[in-house]
Scaffold this motif. Sequence first.
Motif, mmCIF file in Angstrom:
data_model
loop_
_atom_site.group_PDB
_atom_site.id
_atom_site.type_symbol
_atom_site.label_atom_id
_atom_site.label_comp_id
_atom_site.label_asym_id
_atom_site.label_seq_id
_atom_site.Cartn_x
_atom_site.Cartn_y
_atom_site.Cartn_z
ATOM 1 N N PHE B 131 0.911 -0.975 -0.200
ATOM 2 C CA PHE B 131 0.111 -0.100 -0.042
ATOM 3 C C PHE B 131 0.679 1.216 0.115
ATOM 4 O O PHE B 131 0.564 2.340 0.790
ATOM 5 N N ALA B 132 2.341 0.826 -0.827
ATOM 6 C CA ALA B 132 3.220 2.048 -0.283
ATOM 7 C C ALA B 132 3.676 2.941 -1.731
ATOM 8 O O ALA B 132 3.492 1.661 -2.071
ATOM 9 N N VAL B 133 3.559 3.809 -1.470
ATOM 10 C CA VAL B 133 3.954 4.163 -2.949
ATOM 11 C C VAL B 133 5.671 5.239 -2.630
ATOM 12 O O VAL B 133 6.042 5.955 -2.181
ATOM 13 N N LEU B 134 6.539 4.860 -3.355
ATOM 14 C CA LEU B 134 7.740 5.776 -2.966
ATOM 15 C C LEU B 134 7.496 7.385 -3.150
ATOM 16 O O LEU B 134 7.732 7.235 -4.545
ATOM 17 N N ASP B 135 8.172 7.673 -2.229
ATOM 18 C CA ASP B 135 8.411 9.043 -2.546
ATOM 19 C C ASP B 135 9.685 9.581 -2.212
ATOM 20 O O ASP B 135 10.348 9.182 -1.503
ATOM 21 N N MET B 136 10.170 10.433 -2.603
ATOM 22 C CA MET B 136 11.575 11.670 -2.081
ATOM 23 C C MET B 136 11.146 11.061 -0.187
ATOM 24 O O MET B 136 12.906 11.606 0.044
ATOM 25 N N THR B 137 10.614 11.902 -0.392
ATOM 26 C CA THR B 137 10.357 12.036 1.715
ATOM 27 C C THR B 137 9.984 10.723 2.006
ATOM 28 O O THR B 137 10.290 10.817 3.407
ATOM 29 N N GLY B 138 10.648 9.902 1.251
ATOM 30 C CA GLY B 138 9.730 8.037 1.835
ATOM 31 C C GLY B 138 8.928 7.710 1.544
ATOM 32 O O GLY B 138 8.428 7.553 0.889
ATOM 33 N N ASN B 139 8.043 6.879 2.324
ATOM 34 C CA ASN B 139 6.589 5.804 1.569
ATOM 35 C C ASN B 139 5.875 6.814 2.421
ATOM 36 O O ASN B 139 5.369 7.095 3.114
ATOM 37 N N ILE B 140 4.901 6.835 1.099
ATOM 38 C CA ILE B 140 3.217 7.923 0.950
ATOM 39 C C ILE B 140 2.348 6.656 1.009
ATOM 40 O O ILE B 140 2.111 5.881 -0.274
ATOM 41 N N ALA B 147 -1.251 11.935 -8.409
ATOM 42 C CA ALA B 147 -1.721 11.206 -9.627
ATOM 43 C C ALA B 147 -0.313 11.089 -10.519
ATOM 44 O O ALA B 147 -0.233 10.048 -11.256
ATOM 45 N N GLN B 148 0.751 11.997 -10.216
ATOM 46 C CA GLN B 148 1.883 11.807 -10.808
ATOM 47 C C GLN B 148 2.894 10.762 -10.346
ATOM 48 O O GLN B 148 3.201 10.137 -11.123
#
Lengths: 506, 239
Positions: B131-140, B147-148
């Motif tokens: 359920f996580a999407v990797l972002d620069m700040t960590g997982n959200i 959308a991006q």
Amino acid sequence: MTLALVVAFLIITAIGVPLFLLFGSAAMVLFALGQGGTITSVAIDVFSEKFADSPTLVTIPLFTIAGYLMAEGGTPKRLIKLSRAMLGWMPGGLAIVCLCTSAFFTTFTGGSGITIVAIGGLLMPALLQEGYPRRFSLGLITSAGSQGILFPPALPLILYGIVANVLIDKLFLAGLIPGMLTVLALCAYSAFIGVKSNVPRIPFSIKNAREALWEVKWELGLPIVVVGGMATGLLRVHEASAFTGLYVLLIEAFVYREISLTRDLPRIIRESMTLVGAILAILSTAIGFTGYLIQAQVPMQLLGWMQTFITSKFMFLLVLNVFLLIAGMVMEIFAAIFVVVPLIVPIAMHYNMDPYHLGITFLVNLEIAYLAPPLGLNLIISSFRFERPVTEVYRAVLPFIGVLTITLLITTYIPALSTYLPSLSKSKDLTSEERGAPDVGEKPGGEQDLDDLDGPTLDDLDGPTLDDLDKDNPSEKGETLDDLDSLNLDDLDKQLEPEPEAPAAP
Amino acid sequence: MKRFNDGLARGEAALATGMLLLMLVVAFAQAFLRNLSNYGVGWANVALGWLSFADFIISKGTLWLAFLGASLAVHADKHISIDIVPRLVSPKARIIMRGVSSLIASVICFALARAFWTAVLINGDELPADFAVLDMTGNIHVCDASAQMLSESGAQKPGFFCAIRAGFLGLGVKLETPGAMFQLISPIMLVFMSVRFAGQGLWELIRVARGDTHDDLHAHGVTGAATEVARHVDPKDAP
């Protein structure tokens, strides 16, 4: 403080607080007072693979609904007719009919006393009418109610498998020979009484047998498909239970038309799920309780204490039998499984006892415990159902307890009876690591000396490491260390759950 | 009050019935398709993919049956207890004991409900990789992803689940997975049980105070459960 708590606990036990709450409160108090846990630890395991995610647990509701549907449909009647046509010509024919039908029936209804009311209720008048002594008939029906708990898929067998963490399909195989031995021994005793009491025999008629067999064909297919399906690997255990439940529902509702989908089914499901809830509630809180015992190294302390005076496997088996019989006399059968099994499994492993042999020995003991005064469940149900004083039932079951004790000794001291069939199975045994909770960190049969028993070392005590985190997170699998970033450190403390296993001895 | 209690129990029973039937069908279908697919039947494999939720239903369903059933067992007074002492005493003493033990049971149930509630919150706070999407700040959480981010990671937003998650967040409860949401059944049912025990305990004590000491020993516990079945077995079936 401790004394006051123990006294308070004994009082609430005595006045009849439900068992699942006794386990729950004991676990909460112990976790709150002891080290390395919080009250929440009681709940964490319930959401883990020890309970909700256990692949075996689901078989309990599914097999139970099958048993209830059969009990309320015409299955008891058809089974009795069949076994009467097949076995009625033998000396003690009807008594043997009673034993075989009860065993079949208990297998599917889980030894919850339903057999006594469903089969016994039908057979008691017939037994008396044919000239069997009243006391014998009462004892027979009462003891027949616990036959069958060794055959798949009986509820106590499944529960044992879950609590002791052994492979259910192998345990199913392990019970077959000892189960048949017990039924045969009781049949022999019944035949003896039949001859002694001059009970007339019914001549065998091929026509009757064929007719009865044809009538019961739908039910008879079931054990063959279920046991065959599991043995060949076509059905996994939980699939077999779903198949059984669905199959029984379809034949009772559409083939025999004995159960109405609108009138009977909702009531039957509700009654059966009430029983399932009562049992699973105990299991859910007992997991927390035994989790504490293991964390506090109670089995290892017991083992250390026992090693001082029990030196051989033979002696251990004897002590085990006596202990289980006493436990069975004061405890209800399901309670005994939940409380006693986690304590004895590590000890039995130390004495090099095969886990399946231990399971079957345990269950044969419980078969007797069902009948053991004063608390044996069958005694109370029988006394109520047949309106006899419970003391009369005590006397009636005594000879049966005698016969069962002989089979108990045979099962205990000839391990091959319960280990031969599982050894043929291709299923891979669990390693001690996979087996989890009841394990004390030694290989089955491995030698352990007293030095290992003196509790955790300093290394074990300074808390979980990052590696432990993966194991301890009660959430879904598949977590990596990266996931930890999303947590802040304060939450971490909350998340850390005490190490469920006793630390492995070096 | 009694009607409300009975109505609630009917609701619980209906929920348990639905869940049980669903589990029977799903587990059976899974077994059937698995075997077909082992024999190389192509569509069975595809259908098995659709049934990927089966394991989830089976394990969470068992949890639901356990707690719905436990609550029904309180309603029907069918819980298993060590009842040797109540069996030995007079009916009046027995009713008093049942009253007191029910009140104690109510308290324990409430404490358990709190423990389970905390455990659900702990589980709900975790963000598993699914359920996580990797972002620069960590997982959200996938529901919070833009959308991006979704298009970059090739993930899809499960709309229905996200709506329920947002609803819980609105109530101040953070539950990041469907699994944690299904676990809510345990604290909820424990609260029901706690209230039921309290009601039963008070009722028994009021009854005794009024001088009503009628008591049927066999209406309770396991014996009661077996007798229930006996009532429906037809004595005419005897051979």
